[in-house]
Design an enzyme around this catalytic site. Structure first.
Site, PDB file in Angstrom:
ATOM      1  N   LYS A 114       0.832  -1.200   0.000  1.00 17.99           N
ATOM      2  CA  LYS A 114       0.000   0.000   0.000  1.00 17.99           C
ATOM      3  C   LYS A 114       0.867   1.251   0.000  1.00 17.99           C
ATOM      4  O   LYS A 114       1.865   1.329   0.709  1.00 17.99           O
ATOM      5  CB  LYS A 114      -0.906   0.014   1.221  1.00 17.99           C
ATOM      6  CG  LYS A 114      -2.038  -0.936   1.056  1.00 17.99           C
ATOM      7  CD  LYS A 114      -3.018  -0.860   2.183  1.00 17.99           C
ATOM      8  CE  LYS A 114      -3.968  -2.040   2.108  1.00 17.99           C
ATOM      9  NZ  LYS A 114      -4.699  -2.100   0.850  1.00 17.99           N
ATOM     10  N   ASN A 119      -5.350   3.580  -0.652  1.00 22.23           N
ATOM     11  CA  ASN A 119      -5.686   2.268  -1.179  1.00 22.23           C
ATOM     12  C   ASN A 119      -5.011   2.027  -2.535  1.00 22.23           C
ATOM     13  O   ASN A 119      -5.397   1.158  -3.292  1.00 22.23           O
ATOM     14  CB  ASN A 119      -7.211   2.123  -1.296  1.00 22.23           C
ATOM     15  CG  ASN A 119      -7.615   0.737  -1.741  1.00 22.23           C
ATOM     16  OD1 ASN A 119      -6.961  -0.251  -1.402  1.00 22.23           O
ATOM     17  ND2 ASN A 119      -8.662   0.639  -2.525  1.00 22.23           N
ATOM     18  N   TRP A 563     -12.745   1.887   2.871  1.00 22.00           N
ATOM     19  CA  TRP A 563     -12.885   1.835   1.419  1.00 22.00           C
ATOM     20  C   TRP A 563     -14.094   2.628   0.937  1.00 22.00           C
ATOM     21  O   TRP A 563     -14.570   2.431  -0.183  1.00 22.00           O
ATOM     22  CB  TRP A 563     -12.928   0.380   0.942  1.00 22.00           C
ATOM     23  CG  TRP A 563     -11.548  -0.222   0.909  1.00 22.00           C
ATOM     24  CD1 TRP A 563     -10.368   0.440   1.072  1.00 22.00           C
ATOM     25  CD2 TRP A 563     -11.200  -1.591   0.716  1.00 22.00           C
ATOM     26  NE1 TRP A 563      -9.306  -0.428   0.984  1.00 22.00           N
ATOM     27  CE2 TRP A 563      -9.799  -1.688   0.767  1.00 22.00           C
ATOM     28  CE3 TRP A 563     -11.950  -2.760   0.496  1.00 22.00           C
ATOM     29  CZ2 TRP A 563      -9.115  -2.897   0.612  1.00 22.00           C
ATOM     30  CZ3 TRP A 563     -11.267  -3.959   0.343  1.00 22.00           C
ATOM     31  CH2 TRP A 563      -9.873  -4.035   0.393  1.00 22.00           C
ATOM     32  N   HIS A 697      -2.892 -12.579  -6.839  1.00 17.83           N
ATOM     33  CA  HIS A 697      -2.870 -11.348  -7.637  1.00 17.83           C
ATOM     34  C   HIS A 697      -2.179 -11.557  -8.978  1.00 17.83           C
ATOM     35  O   HIS A 697      -1.931 -10.623  -9.708  1.00 17.83           O
ATOM     36  CB  HIS A 697      -2.193 -10.231  -6.849  1.00 17.83           C
ATOM     37  CG  HIS A 697      -2.850 -10.000  -5.523  1.00 17.83           C
ATOM     38  ND1 HIS A 697      -2.454 -10.655  -4.377  1.00 17.83           N
ATOM     39  CD2 HIS A 697      -3.906  -9.233  -5.166  1.00 17.83           C
ATOM     40  CE1 HIS A 697      -3.237 -10.285  -3.374  1.00 17.83           C
ATOM     41  NE2 HIS A 697      -4.118  -9.430  -3.825  1.00 17.83           N
TER      42      HIS A 697
HETATM   43  N1  GLN Z   1     -14.052 -12.220   0.888  1.00 20.91           N
HETATM   44  C1  GLN Z   1     -13.450 -11.336  -0.059  1.00 20.91           C
HETATM   45  C2  GLN Z   1     -13.151 -12.051  -1.349  1.00 20.91           C
HETATM   46  O1  GLN Z   1     -12.820 -13.178  -1.321  1.00 20.91           O
HETATM   47  C3  GLN Z   1     -12.179 -10.749   0.470  1.00 20.91           C
HETATM   48  C4  GLN Z   1     -11.543  -9.866  -0.549  1.00 20.91           C
HETATM   49  C5  GLN Z   1     -10.348  -9.130  -0.043  1.00 20.91           C
HETATM   50  O2  GLN Z   1      -9.768  -9.457   0.957  1.00 20.91           O
HETATM   51  N2  GLN Z   1      -9.932  -8.114  -0.735  1.00 20.91           N
HETATM   52  O3  GLN Z   1     -13.201 -11.490  -2.417  1.00 20.91           O
END
Ligand code: GLN
Ligand code: ZN
Length: 759
Positions: A114, A119, A563, A697
């Site tokens: 971050k 964010n 957020w 990711h």
């Molecule tokens: N429960 C959410 C998901 O699986 C968690 C997402 C996250 O931590 N950004 O998408």
């Protein structure tokens, strides 16, 4: 009065850059086509700023993925493994950003972190002993030239050498000071080039100056800039800071040969005090960050003008600017067709902030006669009216909370035994974080419903279909604790916001989170209240399809708050408790509906931790942790409460995380190399943990061996009774094929480990 912009959003009015990049990744368009889109956006943004009369228009604030990665490339510091792939320059860059798996090889992406208290995520530079730092690119020079071609003289923006060194990870035996000399020389080379180009001002961003600095840090900063500024030639150098004040280095900052100093008067609590105490040098320009660059609310012109007028006693040479780059706000209100005027009149996104700057520079220029000005009066009218939709009932509920509302009756150890008995999961349970791939069908279902093409009943039928597919897949893969897949959610915060009174929504107000990923934060406009159950229908249906436990899936109050764009007229604590009460009602209803495990995600808990350590508890943790506890303190001991955090690096607040009193926590660990596990052990962490065993990711499929190794390592520090096995985050951004393969490998790895520990 002159004005300056620190940076402008780059993904485009309708996320054009994101879509072009994604097409490029899928090889649907060429490098040239991608570059054409990027060029078009840059031009548009420069023209917009010029039209708004901005005196110092940034260039090189554009990025294909991330500005820190751009700098890493510019400084020749991209690690060898990416270069060795032998890909084109652009693709090497993207390999570092996203990982690469293909004919040329198999490499993971750089770690993501971050960007201070935002964010936005940057890619962490990695410096090895053989990294040779030197100027090795031309992006800033090219973009300056490109703007010049269309008649816009810009101020190139580059993240400064000090921040670069502070953010980098040192992978060999060399440390920060070993690279300082080379970094200084690289910046000297950069300034040489700017001199050749006839650049008037260059902006070096040094947000690391607003963090807690040691004497060594300050010394490093000072010696770096002594060297660099000795070679600045005819270029004027602006030192730009943001996200706070520079209390540890102010005297050094004003003592160095900068031509301009950019200070944050919005988040910088002590900025004015620093000026009062130490003054401001007469030979420098004060770039005053007086418009909030991070929020979506209009600026109160009266306050801004008074602030600027108050600064005139410190400096005769003031340029007004935003407090930080506008990267952190959406592009424009013009895209919003559904907002009532009584709501939208309070907002100013990036483009509207340009207009504000324009009006403010005119007003401040009129020296005292602004009060009858039309723009001023229109602005003040907005601020004099009653704004917020009040909810007396919610306000009273928050006011009447007592100690008991924050404490679970049965202590964790006792609860654990009861839960083990009830859930019968065995050692090392496998699970996922919640979301499953958002396929085209899933997205279409939502968009059709939004457009009114299908009824609510059809929409829900389709969701049930997706849930069934998701449950079937997990059963087939052999996971232990299932999820319903979150196909009803666009986004983990917006979904809840839409179901809570007090929120307002935008259609296109996207903000870049990382690379091509954007989020659309909802706006807290009034007091928050849950109007009706939000997730119970989906969770109940999902649970009806399986004998295995299916987790109820909620977002926690701190994350919902962090957020969202928050109000500015009540405290963060007040908002967090209002949301906490709403989630508490949902938790209660899920439990009532027979859901045995409830996960309350606090993905963003760490995000708004104040940058300065002395403010961690008083400004944040003292209400954030209780807000989470408020959600689950009312459940029965047999109900297992999970939480999840992203990009954790929460070593330093491990005790606070334990204090959330969840039964299980999963967190991102694969990109940050499991260092947190040591911290868990050192702090005798009591919550059961699922450190992510692979990085979601990236599209890369992790091998069984790789995950076995991660798990073995985890087991050296975490008791097998306490360990869960899961990916590091939700799977919504991934494709279905890679997800299936990755999870199959995860279950296989888990089995190998389970077999090994049970003998
Ligand atoms: N429960 C959410 C998901 O699986 C968690 C997402 C996250 O931590 N950004 O998408
Ligand atoms: Zn996550």
């Amino acid at each position: 009065m002159n004005s300056s912009l620190i940076g402008f959003p780059r993904v485009g009015k309708l996320r054009e850059l994101k879509f072009a990049s994604e097409k490029y990744f899928k090889q649907e368009i060429s490098t040239e086509e991608l570059e054409q889109v990027a060029k078009g956006l840059r031009e548009m943004h420069w023209n917009l700023q010029q039209a708004a009369g901005i005196s110092h228009i940034p260039s090189n604030d554009f990025s294909y993925y991330d500005n820190v990665l751009d700098l890493t490339v510019l400084l020749n510091a991209l690690p060898e493994n990416y270069r060795q792939l032998g890909l084109s320059e652009r693709d090497t860059y993207f390999a570092a950003a996203r990982g690469y798996q293909g004919e040329a090889g198999d490499v993971k992406a750089l770690a993501m972190k971050k960007w201070f208290n935002t964010n936005y995520h940057y890619l962490v530079p990695e410096l090895f002993d053989d990294t040779e730092i030197k100027l090795a690119g031309s992006k800033p020079f090219d973009e300056y030239e490109e703007a010049k071609q269309i008649g816009v003289l810009t101020k190139p923006v580059i993240i400064g050498g000090f921040t670069f060194l502070k953010l980098a990870k040192y992978k060999g035996s060399k440390t920060i000071n070993d690279f300082a000399e080379d970094v200084a020389n690289a910046y000297i080379a950069i300034l040489d080039r700017f001199n050749e180009q006839g650049v008037e001002w260059v902006q070096f961003d040094e947000p690391s100056l607003v963090t807690d600095l040691s004497e060594d840090d300050v010394a490093l900063f000072a010696s770096l800039y002594e060297k660099v500024l000795a070679h600045k030639g005819n270029v004027k150098v602006l030192l730009q800071t943001y996200f706070g004040d520079v209390r540890d280095s102010y005297e050094e900052v004003i003592g160095l040969d900068f031509d301009g100093i950019g200070l944050d008067f919005i988040e910088g609590k002590q900025t004015v005090e620093l000026l009062e105490r130490h003054g401001f040098p007469a030979d420098k320009t004060l770039f005053a960050g007086v418009l909030n660059g991070k929020n979506i609310w209009k600026s109160d012109y009266k306050k801004v003008i008074e602030l600027v007028n108050g600064l005139e006693k410190f400096s005769k040479d003031i340029v007004i600017s935003t407090s930080c780059s506008l990267l952190h706000v959406p592009y424009t209100l013009e895209n919003e067709t559904n907002l009532a005027q009584e709501v939208s009149q309070y907002f100013a996104f990036a483009k509207e902030k340009l207009q504000e700057i324009k009006e403010l520079t005119e007003l401040i220029g009129t020296s005292g006669h602004y009060e009858e000005n039309e723009n001023y009066l229109a602005n003040q009218q907005v601020f004099s009216a009653d704004r917020v939709y009040e909810d007396k009932h919610v306000q009273a509920s928050v006011a009447s909370l007592t100690e008991r509302d924050f404490v679970r009756n049965v202590p964790r150890k006792k609860r654990r035994a009861i839960q083990k008995e009830r859930l019968q999961l065995g050692l090392l349970p496998t699970t996922t974080i919640g979301s499953f791939p958002q396929t085209r069908e899933v997205k279409q279902n939502r968009s059709k419903y939004r457009k009114g093409d299908i009824s609510r009943a059809e929409y829900d039928e389709n969701i049930k279909g997706f849930i069934k597919e998701c449950i079937d897949l997990q059963e087939e893969l052999g996971l232990d604790v299932l999820v319903h897949g979150e196909s009803e959610r666009n986004d983990m915060v917006e979904f809840f916001g839409e179901n809570l009174a007090g929120y307002v929504f935008t259609e296109k107000a996207w903000v870049q989170s990382y690379g091509t990923r954007c989020v659309k934060p909802p706006i807290i406009f009034g007091d928050i209240r849950r109007e009706k159950p939000i997730t119970v229908f989906y969770s109940e249906y999902a649970q009806s399809l399986s004998d295995k436990p299916v987790k109820g899936m909620l977002t926690g109050p701190v994350t919902i708050l962090n957020w969202s764009f928050p109000r500015e007229d009540i405290s963060l604590k007040e908002m967090a408790f209002q949301i906490g009460l709403a989630i508490r009602e949902e938790v209660q209803d899920l439990e009532e509906a027979g859901i045995k495990i409830i996960q309350i995600d606090e993905a963003a808990l760490k995000e708004k931790l104040p940058i300065r350590r002395e403010e961690w508890a008083s400004e944040y943790l003292d209400w954030a942790i209780p807000a989470f506890r408020l959600c689950h303190s009312g459940v029965r001991p047999e109900t297992q409460v999970h939480t999840h955090m992203c990009y954790s690096e929460f070593e330093e607040i491990v005790k606070d995380i334990d204090n959330m009193d969840a039964d299980v926590i999963s967190f991102e660990a694969s990109r940050s190399k499991l260092t947190i596990i040591d911290a868990l052990k050192a702090n005798h962490f009591e919550t059961e943990v699922g450190p992510g065993v692979y990085d979601i990711h990236s599209p890369r499929v992790p091998s069984v061996d790789e995950m076995v190794a991660v798990l073995k390592n985890a087991l050296t520090k975490i008791d097998e009774e306490n360990l869960w096995i899961n990916p590091d985050c939700g799977l919504k951004t991934r494709g279905i094929k890679e997800t299936r393969e990755s999870l199959a490998n995860l279950v296989a790895a888990a089995q190998i480990i389970k077999d090994a520990v049970s003998v």
